[in-house]
Design a protein around this motif. Structure first.
Motif, PDB file in Angstrom:
ATOM      1  N   LEU A   1       0.838  -1.201   0.000  1.00 23.40           N
ATOM      2  CA  LEU A   1       0.000   0.000   0.000  1.00 23.40           C
ATOM      3  C   LEU A   1       0.872   1.249   0.000  1.00 23.40           C
ATOM      4  O   LEU A   1       1.933   1.267   0.623  1.00 23.40           O
ATOM      5  CB  LEU A   1      -0.887   0.023   1.249  1.00 23.40           C
ATOM      6  CG  LEU A   1      -1.859  -1.143   1.434  1.00 23.40           C
ATOM      7  CD1 LEU A   1      -2.608  -0.992   2.744  1.00 23.40           C
ATOM      8  CD2 LEU A   1      -2.837  -1.232   0.277  1.00 23.40           C
TER       9      LEU A   1
ATOM     10  N   GLU B   1      -2.593   5.419   1.440  1.00 19.09           N
ATOM     11  CA  GLU B   1      -3.583   4.338   1.519  1.00 19.09           C
ATOM     12  C   GLU B   1      -3.510   3.650   2.884  1.00 19.09           C
ATOM     13  O   GLU B   1      -4.528   3.318   3.487  1.00 19.09           O
ATOM     14  CB  GLU B   1      -3.342   3.323   0.403  1.00 19.09           C
ATOM     15  CG  GLU B   1      -3.675   3.857  -0.980  1.00 19.09           C
ATOM     16  CD  GLU B   1      -2.977   3.111  -2.100  1.00 19.09           C
ATOM     17  OE1 GLU B   1      -3.104   3.577  -3.243  1.00 19.09           O
ATOM     18  OE2 GLU B   1      -2.290   2.106  -1.837  1.00 19.09           O
ATOM     19  N   ARG B   2      -2.270   3.454   3.350  1.00 24.53           N
ATOM     20  CA  ARG B   2      -2.079   2.812   4.656  1.00 24.53           C
ATOM     21  C   ARG B   2      -2.665   3.702   5.763  1.00 24.53           C
ATOM     22  O   ARG B   2      -3.312   3.232   6.686  1.00 24.53           O
ATOM     23  CB  ARG B   2      -0.589   2.578   4.883  1.00 24.53           C
ATOM     24  CG  ARG B   2      -0.303   1.419   5.801  1.00 24.53           C
ATOM     25  CD  ARG B   2       1.081   0.853   5.622  1.00 24.53           C
ATOM     26  NE  ARG B   2       2.114   1.837   5.537  1.00 24.53           N
ATOM     27  CZ  ARG B   2       2.978   1.938   4.544  1.00 24.53           C
ATOM     28  NH1 ARG B   2       2.935   1.100   3.551  1.00 24.53           N
ATOM     29  NH2 ARG B   2       3.905   2.863   4.531  1.00 24.53           N
TER      30      ARG B   2
ATOM     31  N   LEU C   1      -6.468   3.575   5.594  1.00 28.21           N
ATOM     32  CA  LEU C   1      -6.948   2.286   6.086  1.00 28.21           C
ATOM     33  C   LEU C   1      -6.777   2.192   7.609  1.00 28.21           C
ATOM     34  O   LEU C   1      -7.631   1.640   8.316  1.00 28.21           O
ATOM     35  CB  LEU C   1      -6.194   1.155   5.376  1.00 28.21           C
ATOM     36  CG  LEU C   1      -6.934  -0.154   5.192  1.00 28.21           C
ATOM     37  CD1 LEU C   1      -8.316   0.052   4.588  1.00 28.21           C
ATOM     38  CD2 LEU C   1      -6.114  -1.099   4.315  1.00 28.21           C
TER      39      LEU C   1
ATOM     40  N   HIS D   1      -8.513   6.433  -2.404  1.00 24.58           N
ATOM     41  CA  HIS D   1      -7.471   5.699  -1.651  1.00 24.58           C
ATOM     42  C   HIS D   1      -8.022   4.362  -1.168  1.00 24.58           C
ATOM     43  O   HIS D   1      -7.334   3.334  -1.235  1.00 24.58           O
ATOM     44  CB  HIS D   1      -7.000   6.514  -0.453  1.00 24.58           C
ATOM     45  CG  HIS D   1      -6.166   7.697  -0.823  1.00 24.58           C
ATOM     46  ND1 HIS D   1      -5.180   7.646  -1.778  1.00 24.58           N
ATOM     47  CD2 HIS D   1      -6.170   8.971  -0.369  1.00 24.58           C
ATOM     48  CE1 HIS D   1      -4.613   8.837  -1.892  1.00 24.58           C
ATOM     49  NE2 HIS D   1      -5.200   9.662  -1.061  1.00 24.58           N
TER      50      HIS D   1
ATOM     51  N   ALA E   1      -6.771   0.656  -2.182  1.00 20.82           N
ATOM     52  CA  ALA E   1      -6.356  -0.307  -1.149  1.00 20.82           C
ATOM     53  C   ALA E   1      -7.118  -1.626  -1.322  1.00 20.82           C
ATOM     54  O   ALA E   1      -6.533  -2.710  -1.216  1.00 20.82           O
ATOM     55  CB  ALA E   1      -6.596   0.281   0.242  1.00 20.82           C
TER      56      ALA E   1
ATOM     57  N   ALA F   1      -5.369  -6.144   6.062  1.00 18.99           N
ATOM     58  CA  ALA F   1      -4.240  -5.243   6.315  1.00 18.99           C
ATOM     59  C   ALA F   1      -3.647  -5.504   7.707  1.00 18.99           C
ATOM     60  O   ALA F   1      -2.429  -5.509   7.891  1.00 18.99           O
ATOM     61  CB  ALA F   1      -4.681  -3.783   6.193  1.00 18.99           C
TER      62      ALA F   1
END
Lengths: 215, 130
Positions: free
Chosen positions: A154, A158-159, A162, A188, A192, A208
């Motif tokens: 990612l 995006e991380r 999330l 985003h 993801a 994740a």
């Protein structure tokens, strides 16, 4: 300049004002001919496959199909058109992913008109273009992959999005928290989901967490 | 609304740090019959341009690099209390709305909206009392 010697270009961006600006920029140079303008990724894919332009200039965060996915699909279809991806910020998407997918260039939407024009001309000559100010972001992406295969799946943003989702924030609350627009946050999240190969928020968070991509 | 003003050729000025957005707005507003008298990329240029051109409406991006478009709106209104400034922004959050409502700007238009919404906002603002 004859019609056949001109560089045919397909332009795709869901933002009508940006798209109009980009087309006007290209129109200032007689060597370019914009043969199609599209507002979503799937339409762009079909237009590129049909028209086979010399270069395609695509927004990376379009609806229906992200720019990187268009590049991947072109490869799958064996359509070899150099693609210049436009991004809003250097850290919001993975440069590595873009290049690995087969993009021939990557440029910030805020770049000066001359730099965008030069990049399109370079791609038409068969060159790869990656602006110097994005080299650091690419190097960071490569280093992240060296240090842990999971984290680099990612992009940073995006991380982050999330991670906030895992904390229970809605997309609207994340947009407010990060001072970004809601469409950007949704983009985003969609990116993801695609990268994690899941179809909803709960599955994305679970995967994740399992992969150690978020804390 | 006045019977004559709305259809007159409006003089519009743009301030946006994003070159493609400046160009795109210029193209699209011209297609709507407006005259774009100038485009600036930062607040300092914007204030100078306003002083020189005195347009009917100024369209200012909310985020001007390190500056807020609302601060420019305040400076323009300080220079000319009758100035009509429209702030143009992405999806506005509550902080953005609050900043705009506290500033000298007279309105807020969304970047994600249809271009017709922006032109309507410009025409409405232009025909409002000075």
């Amino acid at each position: 300049m004859t019609a056949s010697s001109r560089i045919s270009v397909v332009v795709a961006d869901d933002h009508p004002v940006y798209r109009a600006g980009l087309i006007r920029m290209l129109a200032t140079r007689p060597e370019f001919e914009v043969v199609a303008e599209l507002e979503d990724g799937r339409a762009a894919l079909e237009a590129i496959a049909r028209l086979r332009p010399d270069v395609a200039v695509l927004d990376i965060g379009m609806p229906r199909m992200a720019g990187i996915e268009v590049v991947r699909s072109l490869r799958t279809r064996d359509v070899h058109v150099p693609v210049l991806l436009l991004t809003g910020s250097a850290g919001s998407h993975s440069l590595y992913d873009a290049l690995a997918a087969g993009a021939a260039g990557y440029i910030l939407k805020t770049a000066q008109p001359q730099d965008i024009i030069d990049a399109v001309a370079a791609l038409a000559r068969g060159e790869v273009r990656l602006p110097e100010d994005m080299h650091a972001a690419l190097a960071a992406d490569i280093r992240a992959r060296e240090h842990g295969p999971g984290r680099s799946v990612l992009a940073d943003r995006e991380r982050e999005v999330l991670g906030l989702t895992a904390d229970g924030l809605s997309a609207a609350e994340i947009a407010q928290h990060l001072h970004l627009g809601l469409p950007t946050i949704r983009s985003h999240l969609q990116n993801a989901y695609q990268k994690l190969e899941v179809s909803d928020r709960a599955a994305a968070v679970a995967k994740a967490l399992r992969l150690g991509l978020i804390d | 609304m006045s019977a004559t003003a709305p259809q007159a050729c409006l003089n519009v000025m743009l301030v946006d740090d994003h070159p493609a957005i400046r160009t795109g707005l210029e193209v699209l507003l011209q297609t709507q019959g407006m005259r774009v008298v100038g485009a600036a990329e930062n607040a300092e240029q914007g204030l100078r341009l306003y002083d020189a051109e005195r347009p009917d409406v100024v369209v200012v991006d909310f985020n001007l690099g390190q500056e807020y478009g609302t601060d420019l709106a305040d400076s323009i209104v300080e220079l000319d209390p009758g100035a009509k400034v429209l702030v143009y922004t992405g999806a506005p959050d509550s902080e953005t709305r609050e900043r705009v409502s506290r500033s000298g700007a007279r309105g807020l238009a969304h970047k994600s909206g249809d271009v017709c919404d922006l032109t309507l906002a410009i025409r409405t603002l232009a025909s409002s009392p000075g």
